[in-house]
Design an enzyme around this catalytic site. Structure first.
Site, PDB file in Angstrom:
ATOM      1  N   LYS C 119     -47.989 116.554-145.339  1.00  0.00           N
ATOM      2  CA  LYS C 119     -47.653 115.132-145.341  1.00  0.00           C
ATOM      3  C   LYS C 119     -47.828 114.492-143.957  1.00  0.00           C
ATOM      4  CE  LYS C 119     -46.694 115.863-149.556  1.00  0.00           C
ATOM      5  NZ  LYS C 119     -47.819 115.691-150.493  1.00  0.00           N
ATOM      6  N   GLU C 203     -38.744 110.706-140.571  1.00  0.00           N
ATOM      7  CA  GLU C 203     -39.320 109.360-140.604  1.00  0.00           C
ATOM      8  C   GLU C 203     -38.198 108.346-140.771  1.00  0.00           C
ATOM      9  OE1 GLU C 203     -42.073 109.514-143.897  1.00  0.00           O
ATOM     10  OE2 GLU C 203     -40.593 108.703-145.276  1.00  0.00           O
ATOM     11  N   HIS C 238     -33.020 112.208-155.585  1.00  0.00           N
ATOM     12  CA  HIS C 238     -34.356 111.968-155.050  1.00  0.00           C
ATOM     13  C   HIS C 238     -35.456 112.296-156.047  1.00  0.00           C
ATOM     14  CE1 HIS C 238     -32.916 110.956-151.109  1.00  0.00           C
ATOM     15  NE2 HIS C 238     -32.141 112.021-151.132  1.00  0.00           N
ATOM     16  N   ARG C 295     -52.716 114.981-157.951  1.00  0.00           N
ATOM     17  CA  ARG C 295     -52.629 115.543-159.303  1.00  0.00           C
ATOM     18  C   ARG C 295     -52.248 114.444-160.273  1.00  0.00           C
ATOM     19  NH1 ARG C 295     -47.182 114.625-159.455  1.00  0.00           N
ATOM     20  NH2 ARG C 295     -46.067 115.200-157.572  1.00  0.00           N
TER      21      ARG C 295
END
Lengths: 171, 497, 497, 171
Positions: C119, C203, C238, C295
């Site tokens: 990522k 982040e 989440h 995907r």
């Protein structure tokens, strides 16, 4: 184990034996050999594996008859042993009898007891699911007995009109 | 958009009653079912909020009994009645009775039903309204000699039809003068039984036409739109069994032309609510007005699939006096939809009805599949009513994909215990003629009469029987959490790693 | 359009394996299932044409075991592998192995999966590609002190995330410096277990963002289109549980802007096949690139509903080298679609997993309903895998109708034997906040934590229990054709006419 | 007939009597009165009519527990009689035991037999459906016995770690 089945009016004879090596079974059917095993899903579902190919099977038993549906096709099977007994029990040849082709209600009666009828003469009219069917005399004769009434629910095998046969004249 | 209805009586049964109730529930409207003696265990009763028993199995005593249905609505306080299709849906007297009782009839005004219900009167009306008409009689006729004269004028083959009819009841094709008398007697008797009216008339018989119909919506404010066509050419015993939209025979130009003709017809009749204008389309692309069906059609879901609208919701909103919330230019079709009607009938024995108990049922699912069903496993399908069990609708990006999807869905569909049209539908849908789009109303008579299933999997059926006798008959997988390791498969070396 | 594939191995289980097989069947392609010890009775085995047993329940020994899956493909002669979602779907080594073995991997090239799978590397890549990025670290970090420095620079609250991750695994919100150490340890350990890689990064944490993702399709010829957005803001732990399209927060202009950003991201990565570019959208309408999912997404059916496309078919065609058959201007969205994920979990006990046997199952049906299911009545849901049982997707003319339809469908959905998310989903979908479209990723934490069902029908449940004890427990309707007149209802005067 | 039920942890006592005139039954439930009748669809479905309103009921029995689903809500009912017997049979108070909250697999064991543990100290980690749960000591004590192994499938009620209680110091 040998199986003798009537499959949609056609006789099928085949044998099923355990696989000599490993598990599973071998069926020999008209010169062809199949290796198969199965998994029971519930009372009406079975997963069959034949030569490595999976086929979901849907199955229902009604008396001596077994309905099988697979990949969109349906089959009617009857074990020969059961069939033989049933045939002996069957009192009449239904093709020669006045009986409805499907479960239905009697909507018109066109003859009375004692009447003489020709072969093909309309005897009564039944209706199911908004479709009417006329039942005709299978042979000429005298109407001995009418076993139904207007509005009655009748089903295949019920003999609705009994006819005493007479000599057919001509034709 | 708010409406004021609290409770709707659904004067119908089976899949269409269930389907209407689903939309009512989504709209927050209570549903009242009515049911006959034969339908105590029916799905529409289980789907409703309330149910009232209205009489014996015979339709005349229950679903066709206006007094009892009105009494049920009064008893339970329903403010509106949705008639579905069939039964009282095109009965002007019923609509009029609702109007008189202050109950909202979800359909057109009784006067419109009456005018359009008489097929000959409807055609006479349309002659003045920029709607092309098929050559034929404008009035019913019961004098055999006069019928013979008219048949000769129109030119054989002719079609004899019930003036009050629909759905193929009271309809016969007559190829030559000597068939006229028999066909007249049969058609008239069938019409009398089905519609309570034996009046018949003649029209030109087109040999291999397509059946094309246009769905319209009209509100009370005078707004009217059409939702494109449905092709319903595939019929058995003059009854539709497969429908699709768009039609492979209709160009955008022709769609526009037929859409306008349908709106002209609706305007001529002063139409309000959802309706369907039926046409025949000949091989040269000429189309002829047949009739207007003043109700929800059996095949309405394919229009819903490609337009994204809920026609029952639109019907209810219109009946409540709301204006249409769409203009013609808002209607855009997406993809291709096909419907197969699943009937309780034996396709091997000329579609003979097959009522009885459904021993096992498994319905298809997944992408692009809709099943509108009126049955469940264990339900006994009564013999007193229409053989329709359910409708299978597929929606896909184009016609080829829709056909492949329908075949997949038909293969997933399992009904054990009674005969159904499923094996037959599989072959028609998979046929080269259907794939080509070469569809017309005689396709089944031409290619599939008589019909026998291929039964190419007879060997597998034998193995299945043997397996069912030799395998234990109980469910065998078990929660691994319980620490067991079941071995339902007899593991064979080369089939596992 | 012809393709050359004869057989595809589906390296997955549950609803997604079944869903992929359905499209394969429609395309005339044989399907090969693989299954573990825990899945002998699983639906995906029953749906396939062939099945190979590949090992024990533990994912590492079966669905994550590359050698065994490749061996299964070899054994049965599958020319291609569809990985579904989860398991090996974003495993670059697996894709590379397929490439080396000459097996078509239905997904992007291994290099693309690798580049986007990390990522932080993906975000570094996007910084040069006209894609807005969320403030944060570009490289993973395992030194706690350095993490503390970076967290202070970004400004609390910050989010710690797994570099190799997805689906909320290895993710924690950190509100203050003292929480950093604990969150780091937990996230890293969870990431290691889930992805075999414990690397994490930080982040900027947006407090109440919307999760918006864009579906893209890219062929090998370099053509690329986007299919609009999906909003996936409603999450618990989440993980997404409700998704919809279009998003109530996206204007046509913003859709175009985000679609272009997604295509920029895909182009930057050299993307091929179906993919999803995820963004966060803040309350001011600014959006930030999150990651690319290389995907098929769990929630792809809502895009299928409004565009009319079959994304699995598109994936297979692209993998076979066919060019896209649609241009951007051909893509038109129709109506509104919502998906609810049906999980085996207990919403009353913080969504604790609830594996076990499904005693009774009844799935919703009718207009605008799609159920992609991996279960059946009698199936024992294993504890070894993801809790997803099925997905319920509705499609309707607008958002309000879609919400009402979803509520209707959730009310029709019955799963007995295990706990599911259904009662919880009903309340979230029916809530005023959801109806208003005021959705964000913290909605469930803000409004539904903890959650208890209302249970307003406790009296009815008591009556139901009494009725079940006092009524005979057998099916009571019988074919009227058999001449019997059953009286399953105890008829009460004022409830029948 | 009197019913004493536990309905989701709450006791419900009510009576059901035949309707004095006509058919159907009357239930008296916390001061409210309901008139109801029912139709059995199959072993798991029931159509209930209460004061004229229809409610489809879905029902499944598992030992002494009955799951009921209606209009999207689910209820767990337990007959009081059965409950009392079960309570007596229950050997331990589960809240004080080390047992998993759901069917799961043991993925980490963090203590050894003979170790001393504080209240709240992590003992082992179980995982189900990709969700991990840490089981902690419910009270301070000595680890007497570990009844499981790494990778084992365990379920609620299984006592995974037995702890001999010790005096809690302070706090």
């Amino acid at each position: 184990m040998e199986y003798r089945l009537m499959l949609n009016e056609e006789e099928r004879i085949f044998t099923v034996t355990p696989r000599p090596a490993g598990e599973g079974k071998i069926a020999r059917l008209e010169g062809r050999e199949y290796c198969f095993r199965s998994l029971s899903i519930n009372a009406n579902e079975l997963l069959l594996e034949v030569d490595g190919r999976l086929v979901p099977i849907f199955i229902a038993t009604e008396g001596s008859k077994t309905h099988i549906s697979l990949r969109g096709e349906t089959y009617l099977l009857e074990d020969q042993a059961a069939l033989r007994v049933k045939r002996k029990e069957r009192p009449h040849d239904l093709a020669r009898q006045v009986t409805p082709p499907m479960p239905a209600a009697v909507i018109r009666i066109l003859v009375i007891e004692g009447a003489r009828v020709e072969r093909g003469e309309a005897l009564l009219v039944v209706s199911a699911m908004k479709m009417e069917s006329t039942l005709a005399a299978p042979y000429p004769g005298l109407v001995k007995k009418i076993n139904t009434t207007l509005g009655a629910q009748v089903k295949p095998g019920d003999i609705l009109v009994e006819i005493e046969p007479e000599e057919e004249n001509g034709d | 958009v708010m409406h004021m209805l609290k409770k709707i009586l659904i004067a119908n049964r089976g899949e269409i009653a269930v389907r209407i109730m689903r939309t009512c529930r989504e709209m927050g409207i209570l549903t009242l079912a009515v049911y006959s003696e034969a339908d105590r265990g029916a799905l529409h009763v289980q789907t409703a909020d309330e149910a009232v028993f209205i009489g014996p199995a015979e339709p005349q005593e229950s679903y066709l009994n206006i007094d009892r249905i009105i009494a049920a609505a009064r008893l339970a306080g329903a403010e509106a009645i949705h008639p579905g299709y069939g039964f009282l849906s095109e009965n002007a007297a019923f609509a009029r009775r609702c109007e008189a009782e202050g109950i909202i009839f979800i359909g057109p005004p009784s006067g419109v039903i009456e005018a359009l219900g008489d097929k000959t009167r409807a055609r006479t009306m349309m002659q003045g309204g920029a709607v092309p008409i098929i050559p034929g009689m404008v009035n019913p006729e019961d004098d055999l000699e006069k019928l013979a004269v008219r048949a000769a004028e129109i030119g054989y083959p002719v079609l004899i039809k019930a003036a009050a009819g629909g759905g193929g009841k009271g309809m016969r094709v007559i190829s030559a003068p000597e068939e006229l008398a028999g066909a007249f007697a049969e058609a008239s008797s069938e019409a009398l039984r089905a519609f309570g009216d034996g009046a018949v008339y003649l029209e030109k018989y087109l040999a291999r036409p397509r059946h094309i119909e246009i769905q319209i919506l009209a509100d009370r404010q005078g707004n009217m739109i059409h939702l494109g066509e449905r092709e319903c050419s595939i019929q058995r015993r003059h009854q539709k069994i497969i429908e699709e939209t768009p039609s492979p025979a209709i160009s955008p130009g022709l769609r526009e032309e037929m859409g306008q003709a349908a709106l002209n017809a609706a305007r001529t009749a002063g139409y309000v609510n959802a309706g369907t204008v039926e046409f025949l389309l000949d091989e040269e692309g000429r189309f002829y007005f047949l009739e207007v069906n003043t109700r929800l059609q059996v095949e309405h879901p394919i229009t819903e699939a490609i337009t994204g609208l809920d026609l029952v919701r639109e019907q209810i909103n219109i009946a409540c006096g709301l204006p249409l919330s769409y203009r013609q230019e808002d209607i855009r079709a997406q993809g291709h939809a096909i419907e197969c009607r699943i009937y309780a009938e034996d396709p091997e024995r000329s579609f003979l009805p097959s009522p009885g108990e459904i021993i096992y049922l498994k319905e298809p699912a997944g992408p692009g599949i809709r099943v509108d069903s009126g049955i469940y496993g264990g339900f006994a399908v009564p013999s007193a009513y229409d053989p329709i069990l359910s409708k299978l609708i597929v929606h896909a990006a184009d016609r080829r994909q829709a056909i492949d999807r329908m075949l997949r869905a038909l293969n997933e569909y399992v009904v054990l215990g009674i005969k159904t049209s499923i094996p037959f539908l599989r072959e028609v849908i998979g046929s080269e003629a259907f794939r080509r789009g070469a569809t017309h109303t005689m396709l089944i008579d031409d290619l599939f009469s008589p019909w026998q299933p291929k039964r190419e999997m007879a060997d597998l059926a034998c193995l299945a029987y043997a397996a069912s006798r030799e395998a234990p008959r109980k469910y065998q997988t078990d929660a691994p959490a319980r620490g067991e390791h079941p071995s339902p498969w007899e593991t064979i070396g080369n089939w596992s790693l």
